[in-house]
Scaffold this active site. Structure first.
Site, PDB file in Angstrom:
ATOM      1  N   HIS A 179     -76.831  -2.925 -37.140  1.00 15.61           N
ATOM      2  CA  HIS A 179     -76.798  -3.307 -38.564  1.00 15.61           C
ATOM      3  C   HIS A 179     -78.195  -3.561 -39.143  1.00 15.61           C
ATOM      4  CE1 HIS A 179     -72.512  -3.409 -38.681  1.00 15.61           C
ATOM      5  NE2 HIS A 179     -72.399  -4.429 -37.847  1.00 15.61           N
ATOM      6  N   ASP A 203     -68.733   1.410 -32.170  1.00 12.58           N
ATOM      7  CA  ASP A 203     -68.482   0.040 -32.624  1.00 12.58           C
ATOM      8  C   ASP A 203     -67.507   0.087 -33.804  1.00 12.58           C
ATOM      9  OD1 ASP A 203     -70.189  -2.857 -32.444  1.00 12.58           O
ATOM     10  OD2 ASP A 203     -69.156  -2.498 -34.347  1.00 12.58           O
ATOM     11  N   HIS A 221     -67.532  -1.635 -36.422  1.00 10.90           N
ATOM     12  CA  HIS A 221     -68.274  -1.781 -37.679  1.00 10.90           C
ATOM     13  C   HIS A 221     -69.283  -0.645 -37.810  1.00 10.90           C
ATOM     14  CE1 HIS A 221     -67.033  -5.909 -36.500  1.00 10.90           C
ATOM     15  NE2 HIS A 221     -66.711  -5.994 -37.778  1.00 10.90           N
ATOM     16  N   ASP A 248     -65.622  -3.670 -30.020  1.00 13.20           N
ATOM     17  CA  ASP A 248     -64.796  -4.468 -30.916  1.00 13.20           C
ATOM     18  C   ASP A 248     -63.697  -3.670 -31.602  1.00 13.20           C
ATOM     19  OD1 ASP A 248     -66.889  -3.174 -32.177  1.00 13.20           O
ATOM     20  OD2 ASP A 248     -67.652  -4.947 -33.204  1.00 13.20           O
TER      21      ASP A 248
END
Length: 311
Positions: free
Chosen positions: A125, A162, A164, A246
């Protein structure tokens, strides 16, 4: 050859507030599952301190200085609502990208068959000028640039599963024809990027968003219809994996319903693509995964496949 595992106790010293999902127990959960004798064949290596100058491959100097200045002498300081620093965060961050860079060195030299970096804080991120989403430095982009600068790698593919979207990685590689970024992720979900229409200046951004409630079938279809063909077309010299776990059905931060066997499957497919196009060269770097049992199960499946390929 063998699979190299990069780890270090300093990753326990990046402290977060009570109740924060990105916590030191994530590293302890990985250590516990990898203590099983099945994983004795891993070559376990202390993650080295990274060369601070390599941060500049991904971030400007003023950003590097901002992160360094944000490290407190005591306690925990907030960089944004989600992202924090403690006195141990600087060493953890340096050993994080240090592990990724060293893993690239060992895989490119042929000493390692492949590698997994059990690091924190995560990185995907982190944008050029912004720390966010628990991330300080973009470890996988630093490692990709290191591969290009130190080893003459022409084309690097980064595959991010991931849950996200890796907005930071996409931000840094948006206009780079030498790097392919492929991502499966839940939408809508933090950070809000990663639409199908986001393809970059050279068509080297490939997003395959999933919907809340999707599971194995939708994940595998996204990989097979969009991401694997993009890798084949790109013909990378090295594959880096942003290995977030995740999307596991137990994870509290999202609503994708993958199981351990899905991570086995996708890892095996990526290793096959690496064999076909990149002389088997794969380096995997830990990103998310916030349910400890889900993280341990998924990472064990992923690392087991890496070991099978390098044995």
């Amino acid at each position: 050859m063998a699979t190299f595992l990069y780890q270090h106790d300093s990753f326990l010293n990046h402290l977060t507030p009570v109740g924060h999902p990105e916590r030191p127990d994530r590293i302890r959960a990985l250590k516990d599952v990898l203590a099983d004798p099945h994983f004795d064949a891993l070559v376990k290596i202390d993650a080295p301190m990274g060369d601070v100058e390599t941060v500049l491959y991904a971030h400007p100097e003023h950003y590097l200085n901002m992160i360094r200045d944000a490290i407190p002498d005591a306690g925990i300081t907030r960089i944004d609502n989600d992202t924090v620093a403690s006195p141990g965060s600087w060493e953890a961050a340096l050993r994080g990208f240090g592990a990724a860079n060293k893993a690239v060195d060992e895989v490119m030299s042929g000493k390692a068959g492949n590698a997994f970096c059990a690091i924190r804080p995560p990185g995907h991120h982190a944008e050029r000028n912004t720390a966010m989403g628990f991330c300080l430095f973009n470890n996988v982009v630093i490692a990709a640039r290191h591969a290009q600068k130190a080893h003459g790698v022409e084309r690097v593919a980064i595959v991010d599963f991931d849950v996200h979207h890796g907005n930071g990685t996409q931000d840094m590689l948006w206009d780079d024809p030498t790097a392919l970024y492929c991502s499966t992720h839940q939408m809508p979900l933090y950070p809000g990027t990663g639409a199908l229409s986001e393809t970059g200046e050279h068509g080297t951004i490939v997003n395959a968003p999933l919907s809340p409630g999707d599971g194995s079938a939708q994940f595998r279809e996204a990989m097979e219809s969009r991401i694997f063909p993009a890798i084949t077309q790109f013909q990378p010299d090295l594959i880096l994996i942003s290995a977030g776990f995740d999307a596991h059905h137990r994870d509290p931060l999202a609503q994708i319903n993958l199981h351990g066997e899905d991570f086995t499957w996708v890892t095996g497919k990526l290793l096959d693509l690496a064999d076909a196009h990149a002389s088997g060269r794969v380096v995997s770097v830990l990103e998310g995964g916030y349910d400890l049992m889900g993280l341990a199960e998924s990472a064990a499946c992923h690392i087991n496949e890496l070991m099978n390929a390098s044995s």
